[in-house]
Scaffold this motif. Structure first.
Motif, PDB file in Angstrom:
ATOM      1  N   GLY A 195       0.888  -0.857   0.121  1.00 13.89           N
ATOM      2  CA  GLY A 195      -0.196   0.481  -0.233  1.00 13.89           C
ATOM      3  C   GLY A 195       1.368   1.538   0.153  1.00 13.89           C
ATOM      4  N   SER A 196       0.361   2.762  -0.421  1.00 16.31           N
ATOM      5  CA  SER A 196       1.052   3.402  -0.407  1.00 16.31           C
ATOM      6  C   SER A 196       0.124   4.582   0.160  1.00 16.31           C
ATOM      7  CB  SER A 196       2.148   3.695  -1.733  1.00 16.31           C
ATOM      8  OG  SER A 196       0.768   4.235  -2.431  1.00 16.31           O
ATOM      9  N   ALA A 197       0.550   5.834   0.465  1.00 15.64           N
ATOM     10  CA  ALA A 197      -0.264   7.445   1.004  1.00 15.64           C
ATOM     11  C   ALA A 197       0.786   8.617   0.853  1.00 15.64           C
ATOM     12  CB  ALA A 197      -0.647   6.530   2.731  1.00 15.64           C
ATOM     13  N   ASP A 198       0.106   9.451   1.087  1.00 17.39           N
ATOM     14  CA  ASP A 198       0.849  10.806   0.909  1.00 17.39           C
ATOM     15  C   ASP A 198       0.575  11.315   2.106  1.00 17.39           C
ATOM     16  OD1 ASP A 198       0.730  13.433   1.549  1.00 17.39           O
ATOM     17  OD2 ASP A 198       0.124  13.360  -0.925  1.00 17.39           O
ATOM     18  N   CYS A 199       2.352  11.728   2.472  1.00 16.94           N
ATOM     19  CA  CYS A 199       2.788  11.518   4.061  1.00 16.94           C
ATOM     20  C   CYS A 199       3.191  13.068   4.024  1.00 16.94           C
ATOM     21  CB  CYS A 199       4.419  10.486   4.507  1.00 16.94           C
ATOM     22  SG  CYS A 199       4.928  10.163   3.130  1.00 16.94           S
ATOM     23  N   LEU A 207      -0.635   7.533   8.564  1.00 16.49           N
ATOM     24  CA  LEU A 207      -0.804   5.685   9.448  1.00 16.49           C
ATOM     25  C   LEU A 207      -2.771   5.057   9.111  1.00 16.49           C
ATOM     26  CD1 LEU A 207       1.625   5.567  12.726  1.00 16.49           C
ATOM     27  CD2 LEU A 207       1.584   4.263  10.175  1.00 16.49           C
ATOM     28  N   ARG A 208      -2.758   6.442   9.210  1.00 20.57           N
ATOM     29  CA  ARG A 208      -4.483   6.683   8.291  1.00 20.57           C
ATOM     30  C   ARG A 208      -5.496   6.087   7.296  1.00 20.57           C
ATOM     31  NH1 ARG A 208      -5.546   9.994  12.958  1.00 20.57           N
ATOM     32  NH2 ARG A 208      -5.301  12.141  11.821  1.00 20.57           N
ATOM     33  N   ALA A 209      -4.048   6.976   6.649  1.00 20.34           N
ATOM     34  CA  ALA A 209      -4.645   6.254   5.313  1.00 20.34           C
ATOM     35  C   ALA A 209      -4.151   4.785   4.502  1.00 20.34           C
ATOM     36  CB  ALA A 209      -3.262   7.525   4.259  1.00 20.34           C
ATOM     37  N   LEU A 210      -2.290   4.870   5.156  1.00 19.16           N
ATOM     38  CA  LEU A 210      -2.232   3.499   5.009  1.00 19.16           C
ATOM     39  C   LEU A 210      -3.572   2.147   5.636  1.00 19.16           C
ATOM     40  CD1 LEU A 210       1.778   3.842   5.551  1.00 19.16           C
ATOM     41  CD2 LEU A 210      -0.123   3.300   3.484  1.00 19.16           C
ATOM     42  N   ALA A 211      -4.221   2.412   6.684  1.00 22.78           N
ATOM     43  CA  ALA A 211      -5.355   1.674   7.058  1.00 22.78           C
ATOM     44  C   ALA A 211      -6.177   1.608   6.262  1.00 22.78           C
ATOM     45  CB  ALA A 211      -5.381   2.529   9.023  1.00 22.78           C
ATOM     46  N   ALA A 212      -6.775   2.384   5.670  1.00 22.60           N
ATOM     47  CA  ALA A 212      -7.993   2.368   4.537  1.00 22.60           C
ATOM     48  C   ALA A 212      -7.380   1.192   3.025  1.00 22.60           C
ATOM     49  CB  ALA A 212      -7.918   3.928   3.876  1.00 22.60           C
ATOM     50  N   THR A 213      -5.568   1.271   2.752  1.00 21.77           N
ATOM     51  CA  THR A 213      -5.320   0.454   2.028  1.00 21.77           C
ATOM     52  C   THR A 213      -6.183  -1.382   2.134  1.00 21.77           C
ATOM     53  OG1 THR A 213      -2.837   0.775   2.475  1.00 21.77           O
ATOM     54  CG2 THR A 213      -4.043   1.836   1.583  1.00 21.77           C
ATOM     55  N   ASP A 214      -5.120  -1.920   1.701  1.00 19.36           N
ATOM     56  CA  ASP A 214      -4.827  -3.178   1.829  1.00 19.36           C
ATOM     57  C   ASP A 214      -4.226  -3.871   2.929  1.00 19.36           C
ATOM     58  OD1 ASP A 214      -6.718  -3.936  -0.496  1.00 19.36           O
ATOM     59  OD2 ASP A 214      -4.666  -4.781  -1.783  1.00 19.36           O
ATOM     60  N   ARG A 227       3.078   0.127  11.573  1.00 17.91           N
ATOM     61  CA  ARG A 227       3.285   1.130  11.911  1.00 17.91           C
ATOM     62  C   ARG A 227       4.599   1.996  12.720  1.00 17.91           C
ATOM     63  NH1 ARG A 227      -2.524  -0.335  12.646  1.00 17.91           N
ATOM     64  NH2 ARG A 227      -1.138  -1.524  14.647  1.00 17.91           N
ATOM     65  N   GLY A 228       5.295   1.194  13.322  1.00 15.16           N
ATOM     66  CA  GLY A 228       6.325   1.983  13.971  1.00 15.16           C
ATOM     67  C   GLY A 228       7.618   1.519  12.832  1.00 15.16           C
ATOM     68  N   GLU A 229       7.280   0.947  11.865  1.00 15.39           N
ATOM     69  CA  GLU A 229       8.826   0.547  10.844  1.00 15.39           C
ATOM     70  C   GLU A 229       7.715   2.220  10.119  1.00 15.39           C
ATOM     71  OE1 GLU A 229      11.198  -1.502   9.999  1.00 15.39           O
ATOM     72  OE2 GLU A 229      10.639  -1.588  11.670  1.00 15.39           O
ATOM     73  N   VAL A 230       6.615   2.511   9.607  1.00 15.57           N
ATOM     74  CA  VAL A 230       6.748   3.911   8.566  1.00 15.57           C
ATOM     75  C   VAL A 230       6.995   4.819   9.455  1.00 15.57           C
ATOM     76  CG1 VAL A 230       4.871   4.956   7.834  1.00 15.57           C
ATOM     77  CG2 VAL A 230       4.517   2.440   7.601  1.00 15.57           C
ATOM     78  N   SER A 231       6.719   4.771  11.156  1.00 16.95           N
ATOM     79  CA  SER A 231       6.807   6.202  11.452  1.00 16.95           C
ATOM     80  C   SER A 231       8.337   6.521  11.783  1.00 16.95           C
ATOM     81  CB  SER A 231       6.851   5.729  13.461  1.00 16.95           C
ATOM     82  OG  SER A 231       5.056   5.649  13.365  1.00 16.95           O
ATOM     83  N   GLY A 232       9.347   5.088  12.083  1.00 20.45           N
ATOM     84  CA  GLY A 232      10.656   5.276  11.504  1.00 20.45           C
ATOM     85  C   GLY A 232      10.954   5.826  10.732  1.00 20.45           C
ATOM     86  N   VAL A 233      10.641   5.266   8.938  1.00 18.20           N
ATOM     87  CA  VAL A 233      10.989   6.171   8.214  1.00 18.20           C
ATOM     88  C   VAL A 233      11.032   7.521   7.495  1.00 18.20           C
ATOM     89  CG1 VAL A 233       9.524   5.448   6.503  1.00 18.20           C
ATOM     90  CG2 VAL A 233      11.606   4.849   5.546  1.00 18.20           C
ATOM     91  N   LEU A 234       9.861   7.702   8.290  1.00 19.88           N
ATOM     92  CA  LEU A 234       9.173   9.204   7.951  1.00 19.88           C
ATOM     93  C   LEU A 234      10.082   9.867   9.107  1.00 19.88           C
ATOM     94  CD1 LEU A 234       5.168   9.126   8.446  1.00 19.88           C
ATOM     95  CD2 LEU A 234       6.475   8.959   5.964  1.00 19.88           C
ATOM     96  N   ALA A 235      10.410   9.154   9.855  1.00 19.14           N
ATOM     97  CA  ALA A 235      10.967  10.286  10.639  1.00 19.14           C
ATOM     98  C   ALA A 235      12.601  10.332   9.987  1.00 19.14           C
ATOM     99  CB  ALA A 235      11.629  10.308  12.376  1.00 19.14           C
TER     100      ALA A 235
END
Length: 240
Positions: A195-199, A207-214, A227-235
């Protein structure tokens, strides 16, 4: 068995036309051949320049996994470094892992890089996406991508011979309009969910947008890891 080593695309096409079976490092097929019989001809791409490149935004299908270094994004380097044992990585190839393996450890990493594939058939060279390469088992020549702003790779510990370990691959890309997009791929068992989302708006909105994907269908524990991995890469993409 005759092993053919083409040095040009024309030679590789000739090998295909004459029935040579493509192999990578033969780490997956050797045991099967010993059991079922060896083909008359096999073909390795290790002498083909188009399949041996190792560059900032390109990786040849015949490159051995142990050679993948910091010229490629962290997510792809992390994936390659955790495949099997050191002995396996010194023999296994990129193409063999993506096309020939059931685990396809490099596939989640390649997916989040929005990778395009260059392949070869009897009509010539063509570009396609990874889904088609995997589904139709094309003869892969190389992978190409745009360098992400940041990326990451998580592979859960697992016992040898056990079920496939959880994999979470992430990458943040700069879009042409100045916005940012995060891509995520999760291997749960033998299946890869993406999945992908505008960040651009921040971590919570992303994270809310990703929850709406597969990705929203992942079991709670796996979702927490994602979610932990996404938070880390965004940081990291933000310089944090």
């Amino acid at each position: 068995m005759l092993l053919r080593l083409p040095t040009s695309l024309t030679e590789a096409q000739d090998c295909m036309a004459e029935g040579a079976v493509p192999i990578g490092g033969a780490t997956l097929v050797w045991a099967l051949w010993q059991r079922d019989g060896f083909p008359e001809q096999a073909m390795s791409l290790r002498s083909l320049p188009e399949a041996t490149m190792l560059e900032r935004e390109a990786l040849g299908a015949a490159v051995l996994l142990h050679r993948i270094d910091d010229r490629v994004p962290e997510v792809l380097r992390g994936a390659a470094s955790t495949v099997g044992t050191g002995a396996v990585r010194r023999t296994a190839t990129v193409g063999g892992n993506i096309v020939g393996s059931t685990l396809r450890c490099l596939l989640p990493a390649a997916l989040v890089l929005d990778t395009r594939a260059t392949a070869l058939d009897r009509d010539g060279v063509f570009e396609t996406d990874l889904a088609e390469v995997v589904a139709k088992r094309h003869l892969l020549l190389s992978l190409h991508w745009r360098t992400p702003m940041a990326s990451g790779y998580h592979k859960a510990p697992a016992e040898a011979g056990g079920p496939p370990p959880l994999v979470v691959a992430t990458a943040v890309h700069a879009e042409e309009d100045g916005r940012r997009r995060v891509r995520v791929a999760v291997r749960d068992g033998y299946e890869v969910i993406g999945g992908s989302a505008d960040c651009t708006a921040g971590t919570d909105e992303t994270l809310r947008a990703l929850a709406a994907t597969d990705l929203g269908s992942l079991p709670p524990g796996i979702g927490d890891v994602m979610r932990g991995e996404v938070s880390g890469v965004l940081a990291r993409a933000a310089g944090g």
